[in-house]
Write an enzyme that holds these catalytic residues in place. Sequence first.
Site, PDB file in Angstrom:
ATOM      1  N   ASP A   1      -1.458   1.548  -4.038  1.00 45.55           N
ATOM      2  CA  ASP A   1      -1.713   0.221  -4.170  1.00 45.55           C
ATOM      3  C   ASP A   1      -3.533   1.311  -5.121  1.00 45.55           C
ATOM      4  O   ASP A   1      -4.653   0.619  -5.465  1.00 45.55           O
ATOM      5  CB  ASP A   1      -1.732  -0.916  -3.311  1.00 45.55           C
ATOM      6  CG  ASP A   1      -3.057  -0.358  -1.866  1.00 45.55           C
ATOM      7  OD1 ASP A   1      -2.976   1.195  -1.919  1.00 45.55           O
ATOM      8  OD2 ASP A   1      -3.532  -1.582  -1.655  1.00 45.55           O
TER       9      ASP A   1
ATOM     10  N   SER B   1       0.883  -0.922   0.141  1.00 50.34           N
ATOM     11  CA  SER B   1      -0.027   0.363  -0.024  1.00 50.34           C
ATOM     12  C   SER B   1       0.823   1.067   0.019  1.00 50.34           C
ATOM     13  O   SER B   1       1.726   1.129  -1.201  1.00 50.34           O
ATOM     14  CB  SER B   1      -1.560   0.427   1.000  1.00 50.34           C
ATOM     15  OG  SER B   1      -2.391   0.939   1.321  1.00 50.34           O
TER      16      SER B   1
END
Length: 456
Positions: free
Chosen positions: A245, A105
């Site tokens: 992401d 992420s």
Amino acid sequence: MGKLFGTDGIRGVPWNYPFTEDFISKIGYAATLVLAHYNKRPGRKPVVLIGMDSRGSGKRIKKALVEGIWANKFKVLDLGVISTPAVAYLVRREDADFGIVISASHNPPEFNGIKFFSCDGLKLNDAIENKIEALLLSGKPLTFRRIKHAIQKKDYSRDYIDFLKGTLPRGFSLKGVKLVLDCANGAAYKTAPQIFKELGADITVIGAKPDGKNINIGCGALYTEAMQNSTVRSKAFCGISLDGDADRCMFSDEKGRLLDGDDLVSIAAPYMRGKGRLINDKAVLTFMSNYGLIKYLNDLGIKAVQVPVGDKNVTDAMRKEDLKIGGESSGHIIFREFAPTGDGILTALQILAAVRDMGKPFSYFKNLWKRYPQVVGSLKVANKPPLEQVHGFRDKILKFEGKLKGNGRIFIRYSGTEPLLRILVEGESRAVIKDISDDLMEHYRKHSGALQTAKR
């Protein structure tokens, strides 16, 4: 939360435990053993969708994972570099048994992670994660035969783009609207610019040249300065920063001022209420959301349902009461009318649609509510003892809460993805809350085995 799974999957530094190639294969195999019991179509060969962000370590991790998945005779579809929310959407649409995203992420490129999605496009619940973890940590050998297959590649980017555009009001257009778009050198570096171009926007794109080592470096939802500066310089309507992401986003108004997840909820929730789309007049927030937002929504007749940090917790609360909007100050916003998890591009589109419909510049929304001063501190910790076991800590918290007299709050938690204790203090006086935060951190440091203060 277990020893492997945090608030957002399993994270670590390749190729250290638990991200050694052998253990990664075991993670893949263990996941199939557990998730095979949730197969929606007994007798059909189970299918797994797997995607990744732009980190250089992703391909090796994928190879190791797939070896474990193949061992239990699951079919694997490789989606390539793709955003986390796209995988969540496609798992449901393609009727797959589960999905995997290889991503850390917003974390720096040296980290990576493994996220699982159920057949419903939701992150796995704690019970399922615990079953996978129990297999991996039982102490019994987890052996399997490694089978090599040619992996089948599939490009669903067009399908995902069409889905996102389909969430917008009929006839919606951004023709001639100047936007700055920061893709964080991450998963959405191709998809996001394409969507905004197809909608007619005049976009300046930054952070769209991933090289495997530059995801989230000086760009993205955690490092928005370049996006903010570019927004002012190009005289854009607004700027948008995704994270690595693309499951979260931040905005800049035309003056270069940042709008975080709290600001986005303050735009979306009242707008949805006005359109009759806000079920039960409630919005879900986490305990990290600003106290000023809670008061603002309450004054508008919108109740804030607060939950622990993590978009999975937000999703669970929304499902429980069938609520339609929820989010985190970090920029994870869930528009549950359209998707069960946070989606940075979807959020950007929905916020733009609302703001354009209201005919206001973004700067108008930046000034609608009073943001309480907030001090957030972090301590790197060697372990995570229960806070009630730290000598005198609870008594000190209660004393400071009394000092705030209901015009502020103290929230303390351990990070679910990093070895950190986070302390948040809000109140009317920045000097007072800083003293409180410093005192609490010093007390914890002395009595709990915490290490050095994390730089922010």
